[in-house]
Design an enzyme around this catalytic site. Structure first.
Site, PDB file in Angstrom:
ATOM      1  CE  LYS A 281      -3.827  -1.686   2.527  1.00 47.48           C
ATOM      2  NZ  LYS A 281      -5.005  -1.680   1.789  1.00 47.48           N
ATOM      3  NE  ARG A 355     -11.033  -9.581  -2.023  1.00 48.60           N
ATOM      4  CZ  ARG A 355     -10.999  -8.698  -2.987  1.00 48.60           C
ATOM      5  NH1 ARG A 355     -11.455  -9.169  -4.153  1.00 48.60           N
ATOM      6  NH2 ARG A 355     -11.317  -7.411  -2.835  1.00 48.60           N
TER       7      ARG A 355
HETATM    8  N1  BES Z   1      -8.279  -3.947   4.604  1.00 49.30           N
HETATM    9  C1  BES Z   1      -8.359  -3.493   3.099  1.00 49.30           C
HETATM   10  C2  BES Z   1      -9.652  -2.548   2.779  1.00 49.30           C
HETATM   11  C3  BES Z   1      -9.730  -1.126   3.650  1.00 49.30           C
HETATM   12  C4  BES Z   1      -9.493   0.004   2.994  1.00 49.30           C
HETATM   13  C5  BES Z   1     -10.158  -1.365   4.919  1.00 49.30           C
HETATM   14  C6  BES Z   1      -9.561   1.302   3.614  1.00 49.30           C
HETATM   15  C7  BES Z   1     -10.296  -0.009   5.698  1.00 49.30           C
HETATM   16  C8  BES Z   1     -10.007   1.271   5.035  1.00 49.30           C
HETATM   17  C9  BES Z   1      -8.406  -4.649   2.264  1.00 49.30           C
HETATM   18  O1  BES Z   1      -7.344  -5.468   2.595  1.00 49.30           O
HETATM   19  C10 BES Z   1      -7.691  -4.085   0.960  1.00 49.30           C
HETATM   20  O2  BES Z   1      -6.634  -3.626   0.805  1.00 49.30           O
HETATM   21  N2  BES Z   1      -8.547  -3.979  -0.121  1.00 49.30           N
HETATM   22  C11 BES Z   1      -8.231  -3.536  -1.344  1.00 49.30           C
HETATM   23  C12 BES Z   1      -8.701  -4.499  -2.548  1.00 49.30           C
HETATM   24  C13 BES Z   1      -8.129  -4.299  -3.884  1.00 49.30           C
HETATM   25  C14 BES Z   1      -6.794  -4.611  -3.856  1.00 49.30           C
HETATM   26  C15 BES Z   1      -8.987  -5.179  -4.758  1.00 49.30           C
HETATM   27  C16 BES Z   1      -8.764  -2.052  -1.586  1.00 49.30           C
HETATM   28  O3  BES Z   1      -9.857  -2.001  -1.246  1.00 49.30           O
HETATM   29  O4  BES Z   1      -7.826  -1.198  -2.252  1.00 49.30           O
HETATM   30 MN    MN Z   2      -5.442  -5.520   1.910  1.00 48.99          MN
END
Ligand code: BES
Ligand code: MN
Ligand code: ZN
Length: 504
Positions: A281, A355
């Site tokens: 990230k 997931r």
């Molecule tokens: N934990 C994150 C989602 C999240 C985002 C939680 C903001 C709380 C606040 C999750 O694991 C994630 O990183 N999701 C990605 C998925 C994508 C790579 C398809 C996302 O939402 O960017």
């Molecule tokens: Mn994630």
């Protein structure tokens, strides 16, 4: 800690620092000044007029009450207007109670009295109104101050006395007990979530769960990473590979003692820190990623209330716990994993890890337990947070009965839900050329919350199931009087408790 009591004495007889009265918009001044002495009444009337206070939602006026050489404060707070229905929304009341606590906090008024409004205002009963009052007061008080050394920054509101008039005392007392217990659990979840990732790894969460189990006589099973790998939980194993810490799969069981009672399964995402893994990230998105175990925290805290309240349904809580980190051992984009139910997925992005761990937990839940319904809670997608913002969690399900039950529980508990599609039209988005499914949706379909939900649907075959995405609502919710602008909300606890306690 706040002490909450009830009292039959009028506000004027209390010796608290703050005496709060809730008024409807365009209220009659005379109904309010009746509850204070003559001198204060005159002052209050003048202050109301001077400040053009009409009782609009969450507006306030204060007037000092001088008794000998001590000063206390009268606080009038508006709850707004009734719309077309004949009652006020209970959510308005929750916010008013939250705001009263905030004002007392700002002024360092350690003790607060609140004149309990008639339950008829909200078309509810005394038990529920008292529950909401105590619950919200305790939720509002919560502050994560474990690492704050400056005493000035802690909450100093110590006591709330609820003055009642015409309410049923026994119902008030029961309601307050229930509200305190729910809020205690909400705040437990918030504390675990707010703990920095250095203080809470999967193993520490397992220790906490063991404590909750012991205290409440719950059955607990904890699988470690070696067992997770051996059992074939390839999703949880893949996410955990990059971390030096041991993954855990925690299962808590509450047995209500009735063999014929329904059994609910609650599943919570438990990523104690989400760096994204090799699909790292950006720094800013990572800042709040200690909150990625909010689902697991809510499920664990819910088990505490369920057990203490002796719910009449059996509840099984499933918490897959892991840390998503990059390293030389980490899972790579392009890897393919095999889940507990035998299905496979292509990992295109290691940041879509929630997931993967939920897939195994859901498969495990369905295989080993006869469940009447499964609800999972997960900080799953940024897409959900963008779609709904902080004030709603996204509810996805193809089971209308379960949706109805959850929407009802949402309304009663205050954990707001908004339904998002879980429509099969989006299913092609997660096709993969090399595995059964891919762990991210194709860009063309957008709808990231829905495609994540559909991914999960591959792991629940026959049980009524709902998925709740709390990515937007779990942390840093702004402008909600009973939360803080920063930190965990404990979203989901109030909802799941309400669902379980009223399951039919
Ligand atoms: N934990 C994150 C989602 C999240 C985002 C939680 C903001 C709380 C606040 C999750 O694991 C994630 O990183 N999701 C990605 C998925 C994508 C790579 C398809 C996302 O939402 O960017
Ligand atoms: Mn994630
Ligand atoms: Zn995550």
């Amino acid at each position: 800690m706040i002490d909450i009591k009830i009292s039959e004495q009028t506000l004027a007889q209390h010796n608290t620092k703050c005496r709060a009265i809730i008024v409807e918009q365009d209220f009659d001044v005379n109904t309010v000044v009746g509850s204070v002495d003559k001198q204060t009444a005159a002052l209050l009337k003048a202050v109301i007029e001077e400040s053009h206070f009409t009782g609009k939602t969450l507006t306030t006026v204060t007037a000092p009450i001088i008794e000998g050489d001590s000063v206390s404060h009268l606080l009038l707070i508006g709850i707004g207007k009734r719309k077309d229905s004949n009652s006020l929304p209970i959510e308005s009341y929750r916010r008013v109670v939250g705001k009263i606590i905030r004002i007392a906090e700002q002024h360092k008024w350690h003790t607060v009295s609140l004149q309990l409004p008639p339950s008829a205002w909200f078309a509810v009963d005394d038990l529920y109104l008292a529950q909401q009052t105590a619950e919200i007061a305790k939720i509002a008080i919560y502050v994560f101050d474990k690492y704050i050394t400056d005493n000035e920054r802690k909450s100093h509101v110590k006591e709330m006395i609820i003055a009642y008039n015409g309410h049923d005392q026994a119902k008030l007392e029961r309601g307050i007990e229930l509200g305190k217990q729910v809020a205690y659990a909400v705040n437990l979840a918030r504390h675990w979530i707010d703990l920095p990732p250095v203080a809470l790894h999967p193993e520490e969460m397992a220790d906490i769960a063991k404590g909750i189990a012991k205290e409440n006589n719950l059955k607990i099973t904890v699988f470690n990473e070696k067992q997770i790998v051996e059992m074939g939980m390839g999703g949880l194993a893949a996410v955990s590979r990059g971390s030096d810490r041991d993954a855990q799969f925690i299962i808590l069981e509450y047995d209500c003692g009735n063999k014929n009672a329904p059994t609910l399964g609650f599943v919570g995402k438990g990523i104690t820190f989400d760096s994204g893994g090799l699909s790292l990230k950006p720094a800013e998105s990572m800042e709040t990623m200690k909150d990625d175990m909010s689902g697991a925290a809510a499920v664990l805290a819910t088990m505490d209330v369920i057990a203490k309240q002796k719910a009449k349904v059996n509840i099984i809580g499933f918490m897959p716990m892991s840390e998503n980190l990059p390293s030389g051992k980490a899972t790579k984009p392009g890897d393919i994993v095999t889940f507990y139910n035998g299905k496979t997925a292509e990992i295109k992005n290691t940041d879509a890890e929630g997931r993967l761990i939920l897939a195994d937990a859901l498969s495990y839940a369905e295989k080993h337990y006869k469940l009447d319904a499964i609800v999972d809670l997960a900080t799953l997608t940024g897409a959900c947070a963008y779609a709904l913002g902080p004030y709603f969690s996204g509810l996805m399900s193809q089971n209308e009965e379960l949706v109805d039950a959850l929407m009802q529980a949402s309304q009663v508990s205050g954990d707001a839900l908004w339904r998002l599609p879980l429509n099969d039209d989006y299913r092609p988005a997660i096709k993969s050329p090399v595995a059964d499914i891919a762990n991210i949706g194709s860009k063309r379909y957008m709808a990231g919350a829905t495609t994540a939900g559909l991914f999960l649907s591959n792991f629940v075959e026959k049980t009524p199931w709902a998925h709740i995405d709390i990515a937007g609502s779990a942390f840093n919710v702004p402008d909600m009087p009973y939360y803080r602008n920063e930190g965990a909300t404990g979203v989901g606890v109030r909802l799941l408790v309400q669902l379980a306690m009223n399951w039919k």
